[in-house]
Design an enzyme around this catalytic site. Structure first.
Site, PDB file in Angstrom:
ATOM      1  N   ASP A   1       0.860  -1.176   0.000  1.00 41.89           N
ATOM      2  CA  ASP A   1       0.000   0.000   0.000  1.00 41.89           C
ATOM      3  C   ASP A   1       0.901   1.233   0.000  1.00 41.89           C
ATOM      4  O   ASP A   1       1.715   1.403   0.914  1.00 41.89           O
ATOM      5  CB  ASP A   1      -0.870  -0.016   1.265  1.00 41.89           C
ATOM      6  CG  ASP A   1      -2.202   0.664   1.064  1.00 41.89           C
ATOM      7  OD1 ASP A   1      -2.212   1.756   0.481  1.00 41.89           O
ATOM      8  OD2 ASP A   1      -3.221   0.097   1.502  1.00 41.89           O
TER       9      ASP A   1
ATOM     10  N   ASP B   1      -2.856   4.733  -2.629  1.00 40.94           N
ATOM     11  CA  ASP B   1      -3.869   5.291  -1.741  1.00 40.94           C
ATOM     12  C   ASP B   1      -4.257   6.706  -2.161  1.00 40.94           C
ATOM     13  O   ASP B   1      -3.392   7.561  -2.374  1.00 40.94           O
ATOM     14  CB  ASP B   1      -3.305   5.322  -0.308  1.00 40.94           C
ATOM     15  CG  ASP B   1      -4.302   5.838   0.698  1.00 40.94           C
ATOM     16  OD1 ASP B   1      -5.339   5.180   0.859  1.00 40.94           O
ATOM     17  OD2 ASP B   1      -4.050   6.891   1.322  1.00 40.94           O
TER      18      ASP B   1
ATOM     19  N   GLU C   1      -6.733   3.619  -5.888  1.00 44.12           N
ATOM     20  CA  GLU C   1      -8.010   3.810  -5.200  1.00 44.12           C
ATOM     21  C   GLU C   1      -8.755   4.903  -5.929  1.00 44.12           C
ATOM     22  O   GLU C   1      -8.441   6.083  -5.776  1.00 44.12           O
ATOM     23  CB  GLU C   1      -7.763   4.209  -3.740  1.00 44.12           C
ATOM     24  CG  GLU C   1      -9.053   4.318  -2.964  1.00 44.12           C
ATOM     25  CD  GLU C   1      -8.881   4.997  -1.616  1.00 44.12           C
ATOM     26  OE1 GLU C   1      -7.931   5.775  -1.434  1.00 44.12           O
ATOM     27  OE2 GLU C   1      -9.725   4.758  -0.745  1.00 44.12           O
TER      28      GLU C   1
ATOM     29  N   HIS D   1     -11.157  -2.414   3.778  1.00 43.21           N
ATOM     30  CA  HIS D   1     -10.989  -1.847   5.120  1.00 43.21           C
ATOM     31  C   HIS D   1     -11.732  -0.528   5.307  1.00 43.21           C
ATOM     32  O   HIS D   1     -11.762   0.007   6.410  1.00 43.21           O
ATOM     33  CB  HIS D   1      -9.491  -1.661   5.391  1.00 43.21           C
ATOM     34  CG  HIS D   1      -8.905  -0.604   4.509  1.00 43.21           C
ATOM     35  ND1 HIS D   1      -8.797  -0.745   3.130  1.00 43.21           N
ATOM     36  CD2 HIS D   1      -8.425   0.623   4.789  1.00 43.21           C
ATOM     37  CE1 HIS D   1      -8.283   0.349   2.628  1.00 43.21           C
ATOM     38  NE2 HIS D   1      -8.037   1.197   3.609  1.00 43.21           N
ATOM     39  N   ASP D   2     -12.282   0.019   4.235  1.00 43.44           N
ATOM     40  CA  ASP D   2     -13.036   1.271   4.334  1.00 43.44           C
ATOM     41  C   ASP D   2     -14.541   1.045   4.249  1.00 43.44           C
ATOM     42  O   ASP D   2     -15.308   2.017   4.245  1.00 43.44           O
ATOM     43  CB  ASP D   2     -12.650   2.223   3.186  1.00 43.44           C
ATOM     44  CG  ASP D   2     -11.266   2.821   3.364  1.00 43.44           C
ATOM     45  OD1 ASP D   2     -10.789   2.903   4.514  1.00 43.44           O
ATOM     46  OD2 ASP D   2     -10.662   3.192   2.337  1.00 43.44           O
TER      47      ASP D   2
HETATM   48  O1  TEU Z   1      -9.152   6.386   1.648  1.00 42.32           O
HETATM   49  C1  TEU Z   1      -9.354   7.549   0.896  1.00 42.32           C
HETATM   50  C2  TEU Z   1     -10.669   8.126   0.994  1.00 42.32           C
HETATM   51  O2  TEU Z   1     -11.020   8.911   0.137  1.00 42.32           O
HETATM   52  C3  TEU Z   1     -11.553   7.869   2.189  1.00 42.32           C
HETATM   53  O3  TEU Z   1     -12.376   8.949   2.283  1.00 42.32           O
HETATM   54  C4  TEU Z   1     -12.385   6.651   2.057  1.00 42.32           C
HETATM   55  O4  TEU Z   1     -13.103   6.687   0.838  1.00 42.32           O
HETATM   56  C5  TEU Z   1     -13.364   6.673   3.208  1.00 42.32           C
HETATM   57  O5  TEU Z   1     -12.640   6.497   4.398  1.00 42.32           O
HETATM   58  C6  TEU Z   1     -14.412   5.581   3.068  1.00 42.32           C
HETATM   59  O6  TEU Z   1     -15.242   5.604   4.202  1.00 42.32           O
HETATM   60  C7  TEU Z   1      -7.820   5.992   1.796  1.00 42.32           C
HETATM   61  C8  TEU Z   1      -7.704   4.714   2.650  1.00 42.32           C
HETATM   62  O7  TEU Z   1      -8.333   3.627   1.978  1.00 42.32           O
HETATM   63  C9  TEU Z   1      -8.295   4.985   4.002  1.00 42.32           C
HETATM   64  O8  TEU Z   1      -8.285   3.817   4.835  1.00 42.32           O
HETATM   65  C10 TEU Z   1      -7.461   6.072   4.644  1.00 42.32           C
HETATM   66  O9  TEU Z   1      -8.042   6.418   5.873  1.00 42.32           O
HETATM   67  C11 TEU Z   1      -7.392   7.322   3.738  1.00 42.32           C
HETATM   68  O10 TEU Z   1      -7.048   7.010   2.397  1.00 42.32           O
HETATM   69  C12 TEU Z   1      -6.323   8.233   4.214  1.00 42.32           C
HETATM   70  O11 TEU Z   1      -5.045   7.693   3.915  1.00 42.32           O
END
Ligand code: TEU
Length: 589
Positions: free
Chosen positions: A126, A228, A283, A359-360
């Site tokens: 990542d 990311d 992403e 994870h999101d």
């Molecule tokens: O997420 C980027 C992002 O745009 C987030 O708003 C995500 O869509 C949101 O948390 C969904 O609920 C990335 C990573 O995947 C996330 O885990 C990180 O917290 C974020 O970047 C910051 O690095």
């Protein structure tokens, strides 16, 4: 008050292994390992702890590599493991070429990677490129004085110019992306938390630092990167004032996707990726559908693939604006349209990816299936049948292969995730009702739902740790766990293994073959065929808790049943009847 609409921000019978005559792929271009791979997303913090500190680690992963090999996966996307104060669970990196102390040492990493290679499993790291931790040496230097050589590694706004034009921060307690720093009487930009200052990609020195970091990991033998939040890395640094009533589309335009992003990605490809033949997945949640090919069209030499949130969002989206919170598990026709649209986009160029959760996002079976005891297993298998029969690289999120479910916290204090906590307190500033509604939405949508520890067995900490887990273990560990799944030939895990083996045995059909939607208006059944010109497979998925019927596609008869999550198959003349959440893969003749 104005609305904060957040951005979309596998045994098989011997026959299966014998029937793979090579065929010319229909539809999409050159064969690549990463098109054929089944990728397992591993959230290291929650996978396996080896030293009893309650946090998963690299030695823990190494211990579980035989499990992953037996699952049949080809590659692992590992969430961040670099040094970090963990404001955002590793997405705030303080040293890009060191291992986070909770995760172990570089020697542990080398052992883990060697273990993966021995088993034919690739590793995708990542890469957090939009921001670092405020505890990174670069940022410490940068904030120390306006003349520091690292000053331009970040975005600063001198306070004598007044307040900087408003930018919303996705994680900030006050929603403001500019944070005043008295040391140099300036504001720094942080689209995410205050401890995640945005890196300035306009600075060629910063870009070279990032390329050096990428080479460090590639030289160690990793196979690629997940980028990311990459669309945010190029901003319009004239910082135009945003219109008052900005829309979602405008948010993205003001916050990122500046045309320079293509220049940076192309430079990254030329200087690093092309030299290693490395795979990239970006992403891409904030990238509009119409713009997707600008990033992944192979002629442009930028990135290989990206992933979007459209499927996930069709079942409810996490938003500070709780008005957007909705869960519509019956939205089957909508899902068909989204999936078919994305498949069509990649019919001649580029390559698609597919996932239900990460994870999101909250747990797949809770959000897209039905996690009640009666339907959890059937619906999880149904969802996996979808995931592993798409013309796209599938991502399996750890724990989903045993049907782990949302933990559904009820109190804000139970949450670890800064996103849930900070948005809750923002809502509370408006009203108790708004905060309560937001909290209710989080039981279904919070990122912590998918971050609870992996359930290996039925013991108190599910075999995850000998200590106290950093996030509570779901109570259903008693029945939902790997050990129980290994003993039950009908377990979700065993079904997923069969699916992965089927996808591997029939790559020309299930990876590269043409996708065609059937019975489009059916509100219960999602029906499609995959075909390589030689074999045609019919996939039938009942997304509902009711019975469903669908016709056998015209001109075909049913042949061999390749997979069926709920025996038997009911056929009535030219119609197939499906039980609730039944999933079938049948060869047509
Ligand atoms: O997420 C980027 C992002 O745009 C987030 O708003 C995500 O869509 C949101 O948390 C969904 O609920 C990335 C990573 O995947 C996330 O885990 C990180 O917290 C974020 O970047 C910051 O690095």
């Amino acid at each position: 008050m104005r609305k904060y609409v957040l951005p979309v921000l596998a045994g098989l019978s011997a026959c299966i292994f014998a029937c793979t005559a090579p065929a010319v792929p229909v539809g999409n271009n050159a064969k690549q390992w990463w098109k054929e791979a089944v990728i397992y997303q591993l959230y290291p913090r929650s996978f396996q702890d080896s030293d009893g500190d309650g946090v998963g680690d690299l030695r823990g992963i190494t211990r579980r590599l035989d499990y992953l090999k037996a699952l049949g996966i080809d590659a692992i996307w590992l969430n961040p493991i670099c040094a970090s104060p963990n404001d955002d669970n590793g997405y705030d990196i303080s040293d890009y070429t060191a291992i986070m102390k909770e995760m172990g040492t570089m020697a542990d990493f080398d052992t883990m990677l060697a273990g993966m290679k021995k088993r034919g499993i690739r590793l995708i790291m990542d890469l957090v490129i939009n921001h670092s931790s405020d505890e990174h040496r670069w940022f410490r230097e940068s904030r120390s004085s306006r003349n520091n050589p690292y000053r331009d590694y970040y975005h600063w706004w001198p306070a004598e110019k007044g307040k900087p034009p408003y930018r919303y921060s996705i994680f900030d307690e006050e929603g403001n992306a500019w944070r005043y720093d008295s040391l140099t009487n300036s504001y720094y930009l942080h689209y995410f938390s205050r401890k995640q200052p945005d890196l300035n990609w306009e600075n060629p020195k910063l870009r070279q630092e990032m390329y050096t970091i990428m080479k460090f990991w590639l030289d160690k033998g990793v196979s690629g990167f997940r980028l990311d939040a990459f669309p945010f890395m190029a901003k319009d640094t004239s910082w135009p004032v945003m219109p008052k009533d900005w829309t979602n589309e405008q948010y993205v335009r003001y916050y990122g996707k500046d045309p320079k992003v293509h220049q940076y990605l192309n430079e990254m490809y030329t200087e690093v990726l092309s030299k290693y033949d490395a795979y990239t997945v970006g992403e891409g949640g904030v990238i509009a559908f119409k713009d997707v090919m600008d990033y992944v069209n192979e002629d442009r030499k930028e990135i290989n693939t990206l992933y979007h949130d459209e499927i996930a969002n069709a079942w409810g989206r996490d938003s500070f604006d709780v008005g957007e919170y909705k869960i519509d598990r019956r939205n089957v026709t909508g899902i068909k349209k989204i999936v078919s649209k994305w498949d069509d986009k990649f019919s001649t160029k580029g390559w698609n990816t597919v996932f239900f959760t990460n994870h999101d996002q909250s747990r797949a079976v809770s959000r897209f299936g039905n996690d009640s005891p009666a339907y959890r297993e059937a619906s999880a298998k149904m969802l996996y049948t979808f995931l592993l029969t798409q013309r796209a690289t599938p991502y399996i999120y750890n724990g989903d292969e045993i049907g782990m479910t949302n933990i559904r916290f009820t109190r804000v204090e139970e949450y670890n995730d800064l996103q849930t906590r900070n948005r809750y307190y923002m809502a509370l500033k408006e009203s108790k009702e708004k905060a309560a509604a937001y909290l209710l939405s989080q039981a279904e949508l919070s990122r912590d739902n998918s971050r609870t520890p992996m359930q290996w067995d039925s013991t108190a900490t599910a075999g995850f740790t000998t200590g106290t887990p950093w996030l509570p273990v779901n109570n259903n560990k008693a029945t939902v766990n790997v050990a129980a799944s290994e003993k039950d030939k009908n377990a979700i895990l065993q079904y997923v293994r069969r699916l992965i083996a089927l996808r591997r045995a029939y790559k020309d059909v299930l990876v590269y073959g043409k996708y065609q939607l059937h019975d489009a208006e059916n509100k219960a059944i999602y029906a499609y065929t995959r075909s390589d010109g030689q074999h045609t497979f019919l996939v039938l998925l009942n997304f509902t808790s009711g019975q469903g019927n669908t016709p056998i596609p015209a001109g075909y008869q049913l042949g061999e049943e390749l997979l069926n999550n709920l025996q038997p198959l009911h056929q009535n003349g030219g119609t197939i009847q499906l039980q609730p959440y039944q999933a079938l893969v049948i060869r047509l003749k």
